[in-house]
Design an enzyme around this catalytic site. Structure first.
Site, PDB file in Angstrom:
ATOM      1  CG  ASN A   6      -1.764   1.236   1.335  1.00  0.00           C
ATOM      2  OD1 ASN A   6      -1.818   2.034   0.396  1.00  0.00           O
ATOM      3  ND2 ASN A   6      -2.439   1.406   2.464  1.00  0.00           N
ATOM      4  CE  LYS A   8      -0.273   3.395   4.731  1.00  0.00           C
ATOM      5  NZ  LYS A   8      -0.216   3.551   6.170  1.00  0.00           N
ATOM      6  CG  HIS A  94      -5.851   2.090   5.215  1.00  0.00           C
ATOM      7  ND1 HIS A  94      -5.407   3.051   6.099  1.00  0.00           N
ATOM      8  CD2 HIS A  94      -4.825   1.217   5.066  1.00  0.00           C
ATOM      9  CE1 HIS A  94      -4.163   2.772   6.447  1.00  0.00           C
ATOM     10  NE2 HIS A  94      -3.783   1.659   5.839  1.00  0.00           N
ATOM     11  CD  GLU A  96      -3.024   5.745   6.653  1.00  0.00           C
ATOM     12  OE1 GLU A  96      -2.994   5.722   5.413  1.00  0.00           O
ATOM     13  OE2 GLU A  96      -2.120   5.236   7.368  1.00  0.00           O
ATOM     14  CD  GLU A 164      -3.258  -2.175   7.396  1.00  0.00           C
ATOM     15  OE1 GLU A 164      -2.149  -2.407   6.922  1.00  0.00           O
ATOM     16  OE2 GLU A 164      -3.912  -1.160   7.120  1.00  0.00           O
ATOM     17  N   GLY A 170       2.691   2.684  11.027  1.00  0.00           N
ATOM     18  CA  GLY A 170       3.686   3.748  10.931  1.00  0.00           C
ATOM     19  C   GLY A 170       4.376   4.097  12.236  1.00  0.00           C
ATOM     20  CB  SER A 208       5.204  -1.318  12.298  1.00  0.00           C
ATOM     21  OG  SER A 208       4.856   0.031  12.560  1.00  0.00           O
TER      22      SER A 208
HETATM   23  P1  13P Z   1       3.087   0.806   7.730  1.00  0.00           P
HETATM   24  O1  13P Z   1       3.630  -0.481   7.153  1.00  0.00           O
HETATM   25  O2  13P Z   1       3.801   2.025   7.221  1.00  0.00           O
HETATM   26  O3  13P Z   1       2.994   0.749   9.220  1.00  0.00           O
HETATM   27  O4  13P Z   1       1.584   0.963   7.160  1.00  0.00           O
HETATM   28  C1  13P Z   1       0.718  -0.114   7.272  1.00  0.00           C
HETATM   29  C2  13P Z   1      -0.492   0.184   6.493  1.00  0.00           C
HETATM   30  O5  13P Z   1      -1.264   1.067   6.838  1.00  0.00           O
HETATM   31  C3  13P Z   1      -0.717  -0.589   5.277  1.00  0.00           C
HETATM   32  O6  13P Z   1      -2.017  -0.409   4.791  1.00  0.00           O
END
Ligand code: 13P
Length: 243
Positions: A6, A8, A94, A96, A164, A170, A208
């Site tokens: 992903n 983003k 997601h 976010e 997640e 992150g 992460s």
């Molecule tokens: P990170 O791997 O940067 O923690 O992000 C995970 C994520 O949100 C994947 O969709």
């Protein structure tokens, strides 16, 4: 094992061309037979990604779709459009999106239905906040987020789940391995009991994931793959995760 990247809201054409060339050359030939890679770039780059990955086993996914079919919805991208430019997958729910765009089950239900009608496979993301985790509410939250899958009009939707934990995204933090195992088992049992699945759903872990922790996470029998954010922006790190 599924390795989903992903990206983003990161990258540009130069990045896309370079990292996809590296994935094709340095990862795909060495990937285990039962493994696959799904790359989810920003929607403006989906066509280009599809073009580059044509004739490879790399599958392309979008990061979201509209809850509307078409029409006067400025700035939105429909599920049909994603499918039209070659996406096979779409990430929905997601954290976010849930956090910054107030996405809830009602909205996600509409998106999932449109994804199904467009022939897209869905990666449904679920996860709890730090407080919910600390207060032992994880399973309640996940059950609520998973409940949309049980809607009868989503029968035959092809989907996988990405667990997640929001506090792991992150941050460099991850749940203990036993916790990941327990939660993945919970998700599989929940959906097996509540839907008409013939086999257990595939569940990815995300949050992460990096070259240092990937092997341990992948070694869990309940983990069917990983959804990688930050580390998927480096071909070298993504390769180490996939190998
Ligand atoms: P990170 O791997 O940067 O923690 O992000 C995970 C994520 O949100 C994947 O969709």
């Amino acid at each position: 094992m599924i390795f989903a990247a992903n990206w983003k809201m990161n990258g540009n054409i130069k990045f896309l061309n370079s990292i996809l060339a590296q994935i094709k050359q340095d990862i795909i030939p060495y990937l285990a037979d039962n493994s696959k890679i799904i790359v989810c770039p920003p929607s403006v780059y989906l066509s280009q990604a599809k073009l580059i990955c044509h004739n490879t086993s790399i599958e392309i996914g979008a990061q979201d779709c509209s809850s509307q079919e078409n029409g006067a919805f400025t700035g939105e991208v429909s599920a049909n459009m994603l499918s039209d430019v070659g996406s096979e997958w779409v990430i929905l729910g997601h954290s976010e999106r849930r956090q910054y765009h107030s996405e809830n089950n009602d909205l996600l239900h509409k998106k999932m239905l449109l994804a199904k009608l467009a022939g897209l496979k869905v990666i449904l993301c679920i996860g709890e906040t730090h407080d919910q985790h600390a207060n032992n509410k994880t399973k309640d939250i996940l059950a609520e987020q998973l409940s949309i899958i049980c809607e009868s009009d989503l029968n035959n939707l092809e989907y996988i789940i990405a667990y997640e934990p929001i506090w792991a995204i992150g941050t460099g933090l991850t749940p203990k391995l036993e916790e990941i195992d327990e939660i993945h088992q919970f998700i599989k049992s929940f959906l097996f009991e509540k839907t008409r699945l013939k086999s257990k759903v595939q569940v990815l872990y995300g949050g992460s994931v990096n070259p240092e922790n990937a092997n341990q996470i992948k070694s869990l029998i309940t983990v069917d793959g990983v959804l990688v954010g930050g580390a998927s922006l480096s071909a070298e790190k993504f390769k180490q995760i996939c190998m």
